[in-house]
Design an enzyme around this catalytic site. Structure first.
Site, PDB file in Angstrom:
ATOM      1  N   GLN A 117     -24.495 -34.019  14.908  1.00 19.64           N
ATOM      2  CA  GLN A 117     -24.586 -32.730  14.201  1.00 19.64           C
ATOM      3  C   GLN A 117     -26.041 -32.379  13.885  1.00 19.64           C
ATOM      4  O   GLN A 117     -26.541 -31.308  14.257  1.00 19.64           O
ATOM      5  CB  GLN A 117     -23.786 -32.809  12.894  1.00 19.64           C
ATOM      6  CG  GLN A 117     -24.040 -31.640  11.955  1.00 19.64           C
ATOM      7  CD  GLN A 117     -23.410 -31.804  10.585  1.00 19.64           C
ATOM      8  OE1 GLN A 117     -22.351 -31.236  10.335  1.00 19.64           O
ATOM      9  NE2 GLN A 117     -24.033 -32.553   9.696  1.00 19.64           N
ATOM     10  N   LEU A 152     -32.627 -40.173  13.520  1.00 21.80           N
ATOM     11  CA  LEU A 152     -31.346 -39.754  12.951  1.00 21.80           C
ATOM     12  C   LEU A 152     -30.191 -40.644  13.416  1.00 21.80           C
ATOM     13  O   LEU A 152     -29.114 -40.625  12.820  1.00 21.80           O
ATOM     14  CB  LEU A 152     -31.030 -38.306  13.360  1.00 21.80           C
ATOM     15  CG  LEU A 152     -32.152 -37.274  13.188  1.00 21.80           C
ATOM     16  CD1 LEU A 152     -31.641 -35.884  13.550  1.00 21.80           C
ATOM     17  CD2 LEU A 152     -32.693 -37.278  11.767  1.00 21.80           C
ATOM     18  N   GLN A 162     -24.847 -45.407  12.571  1.00 22.52           N
ATOM     19  CA  GLN A 162     -23.409 -45.394  12.317  1.00 22.52           C
ATOM     20  C   GLN A 162     -23.300 -44.707  10.960  1.00 22.52           C
ATOM     21  O   GLN A 162     -23.645 -45.289   9.933  1.00 22.52           O
ATOM     22  CB  GLN A 162     -22.872 -46.823  12.298  1.00 22.52           C
ATOM     23  CG  GLN A 162     -21.362 -46.933  12.363  1.00 22.52           C
ATOM     24  CD  GLN A 162     -20.627 -46.235  11.217  1.00 22.52           C
ATOM     25  OE1 GLN A 162     -20.169 -45.075  11.364  1.00 22.52           O
ATOM     26  NE2 GLN A 162     -20.514 -46.882  10.088  1.00 22.52           N
ATOM     27  N   SER A 179     -30.086 -41.365   2.716  1.00 24.20           N
ATOM     28  CA  SER A 179     -28.834 -40.721   2.321  1.00 24.20           C
ATOM     29  C   SER A 179     -28.612 -40.807   0.818  1.00 24.20           C
ATOM     30  O   SER A 179     -28.982 -41.797   0.178  1.00 24.20           O
ATOM     31  CB  SER A 179     -27.690 -41.437   3.039  1.00 24.20           C
ATOM     32  OG  SER A 179     -26.462 -41.158   2.407  1.00 24.20           O
ATOM     33  N   GLU A 219     -25.931 -41.538  -0.327  1.00 22.31           N
ATOM     34  CA  GLU A 219     -25.070 -42.720  -0.516  1.00 22.31           C
ATOM     35  C   GLU A 219     -25.868 -43.907  -1.057  1.00 22.31           C
ATOM     36  O   GLU A 219     -25.295 -44.864  -1.559  1.00 22.31           O
ATOM     37  CB  GLU A 219     -24.409 -43.105   0.812  1.00 22.31           C
ATOM     38  CG  GLU A 219     -23.228 -42.251   1.183  1.00 22.31           C
ATOM     39  CD  GLU A 219     -22.042 -42.417   0.235  1.00 22.31           C
ATOM     40  OE1 GLU A 219     -21.566 -43.542   0.080  1.00 22.31           O
ATOM     41  OE2 GLU A 219     -21.607 -41.414  -0.351  1.00 22.31           O
ATOM     42  N   TYR A 264     -22.581 -49.121   4.535  1.00 25.88           N
ATOM     43  CA  TYR A 264     -23.401 -48.002   5.012  1.00 25.88           C
ATOM     44  C   TYR A 264     -24.534 -47.722   4.026  1.00 25.88           C
ATOM     45  O   TYR A 264     -25.707 -47.601   4.414  1.00 25.88           O
ATOM     46  CB  TYR A 264     -22.525 -46.741   5.180  1.00 25.88           C
ATOM     47  CG  TYR A 264     -23.350 -45.505   5.436  1.00 25.88           C
ATOM     48  CD1 TYR A 264     -23.843 -45.223   6.703  1.00 25.88           C
ATOM     49  CD2 TYR A 264     -23.673 -44.634   4.397  1.00 25.88           C
ATOM     50  CE1 TYR A 264     -24.638 -44.105   6.932  1.00 25.88           C
ATOM     51  CE2 TYR A 264     -24.464 -43.518   4.613  1.00 25.88           C
ATOM     52  CZ  TYR A 264     -24.942 -43.259   5.886  1.00 25.88           C
ATOM     53  OH  TYR A 264     -25.729 -42.155   6.101  1.00 25.88           O
ATOM     54  N   PRO A 293     -12.551 -48.912  -0.429  1.00 23.22           N
ATOM     55  CA  PRO A 293     -12.519 -50.078  -1.322  1.00 23.22           C
ATOM     56  C   PRO A 293     -13.436 -49.904  -2.531  1.00 23.22           C
ATOM     57  O   PRO A 293     -13.146 -50.406  -3.607  1.00 23.22           O
ATOM     58  CB  PRO A 293     -13.022 -51.217  -0.431  1.00 23.22           C
ATOM     59  CG  PRO A 293     -12.863 -50.748   0.968  1.00 23.22           C
ATOM     60  CD  PRO A 293     -12.927 -49.249   0.950  1.00 23.22           C
TER      61      PRO A 293
END
Ligand code: GDD
Length: 332
Positions: free
Chosen positions: A13, A83, A86, A128, A130, A152, A282
């Site tokens: 993307q 970029l 996974q 990220s 995250e 991740y 999880p």
């Protein structure tokens, strides 16, 4: 002489939007892709098919240092946008080892080869939100501590520190973007926004009767990927390398996205969305909301697409690709 850029992950993307943006700015654009993508161009190169003939593709694997070294040696470029990764959080719980391998070692290989062959090249790392995981403060900015909640997230924290270390130890021009969730009509089907818009469109067309999702209460700060790639480029044009949070500053729940996307089709999501525990994670990241004031100030960057516009564009695109004429709420 045009400026030259190499993009890893150009088939994704963000890679496809960034390639378009750099071409529009007059860049010569190169992409690093997996050899298997060349064998299945219709499927794996679909997002960059319309750029054929305007970009140059080179085969290499993030798992192989020699293959990366070879491309970086052979291709001439001034900026590298890393970029490739996974990028699906849920998959990282299923196979943490592959995620770590691609995202940490792959980043290290790229940085090590750059240091060896093109130390003056400007480098962008796709960090990220995250990385913030269980957030230590809200909204999150460049000083908020990291507490990742998934393999991740851990892999992105490691990549972030690797890139920072090459900047500090070897004087390289390495920038880390800390991008919050960004989406759009080119989003992969496994991510929740696309799963919802695609699912709603399929239900509207009678192709499905329900959509199974996990946690509807998670909150994310969603922006449009086309807006976010502009920030990547701006970071590499600064006089000094630095890290930047890129976000809209507004968070919404997955439930709100369902409401909007189904609403575009005059459907009530509550009749069609079923909760399926298999889509719970999880360890969940409950809330992310970014403070992009540094990017506003230093890059002059602003997002242009609202949450509602994002949902509308994605639903319309999914209806179209499913081969039907869009009939949106309020348009008859
Ligand atoms: N994928 C998915 N599928 N997510 C679901 C589902 C479902 O059926 N149901 C609920 N969710 C919730 C997830 O639990 C999560 O809280 C939220 O929807 C968003 O999930 P994703 O769309 O998979 O994205 P993400 O926020 O985990 O990660 C994305 O954004 C990051 C930046 O913040 C990815 O693009 C990452 O690569 C990126 O770094």
């Amino acid at each position: 002489m045009p400026r030259k850029a190499l993009i890893t992950g150009i088939t994704g993307q963000d890679g496809s939007y960034l390639a378009e943006h750099l071409l529009a700015l007059g860049y010569e654009v190169h992409g690093l892709i997996r050899r298997v993508a060349l064998e299945e161009p219709e499927r794996r190169l679909s997002r960059i098919q319309h750029l054929a003939g305007r970009i140059q593709l080179h085969a290499a694997s993030l798992e192989s240092y020699p293959s990366i070294f070879h491309v970086i040696k052979r291709v001439d470029f001034d900026e590298l946008y890393h970029l490739a990764a996974q990028s699906f959080v849920a998959e990282s719980f299923a196979d943490g080892f592959s995620t770590m391998n691609s995202n940490i070692n792959g980043t290290h290989y790229v940085l090590a080869a750059l240091r060896e062959l093109r130390p003056a090249c400007r480098f962008y790392f796709a960090g990220s939100s995250e990385m913030f995981g269980t957030v230590q403060a809200s909204p999150q900015n460049e000083s908020t501590p990291f507490h990742p909640r998934s393999p991740y997230g851990i892999s992105k924290v490691a990549g972030f520190h690797l890139s920072t270390n090459y900047r500090e130890a070897h004087g390289m021009f390495c920038c880390n973007g800390i991008l919050f969730n960004h989406t759009g009509p080119r989003r992969g089907f496994e991510f929740v926004t696309r799963k919802i818009t695609r699912g709603a469109a399929r239900i509207k067309l009678g192709l499905d009767r329900e959509l199974r999702l996990g946690n509807l209460d998670a909150r994310r700060d969603w922006g449009h990927a086309a807006d976010y790639v502009r920030a990547m480029h701006l970071m590499l044009q600064q006089p000094e390398p630095a890290d930047f949070v890129i976000a809209t500053g507004i968070s919404h729940s997955v439930r709100q996205f369902c409401q909007l996307a189904f609403g575009e089709l005059d459907l009530d999501y509550r009749e069609f969305v079923k909760i399926d525990p298999q889509f719970y994670r999880p360890a969940e990241v409950d809330l992310l909301v970014g403070d992009a004031s540094k990017a506003h100030r230093l890059l002059g960057w602003q997002p242009t697409c609202t949450f509602a516009e994002l949902a509308r564009e994605m639903v319309a695109a999914d209806l179209e690709t499913l081969g039907k004429t869009p009939i949106l709420a309020g348009t008859g």
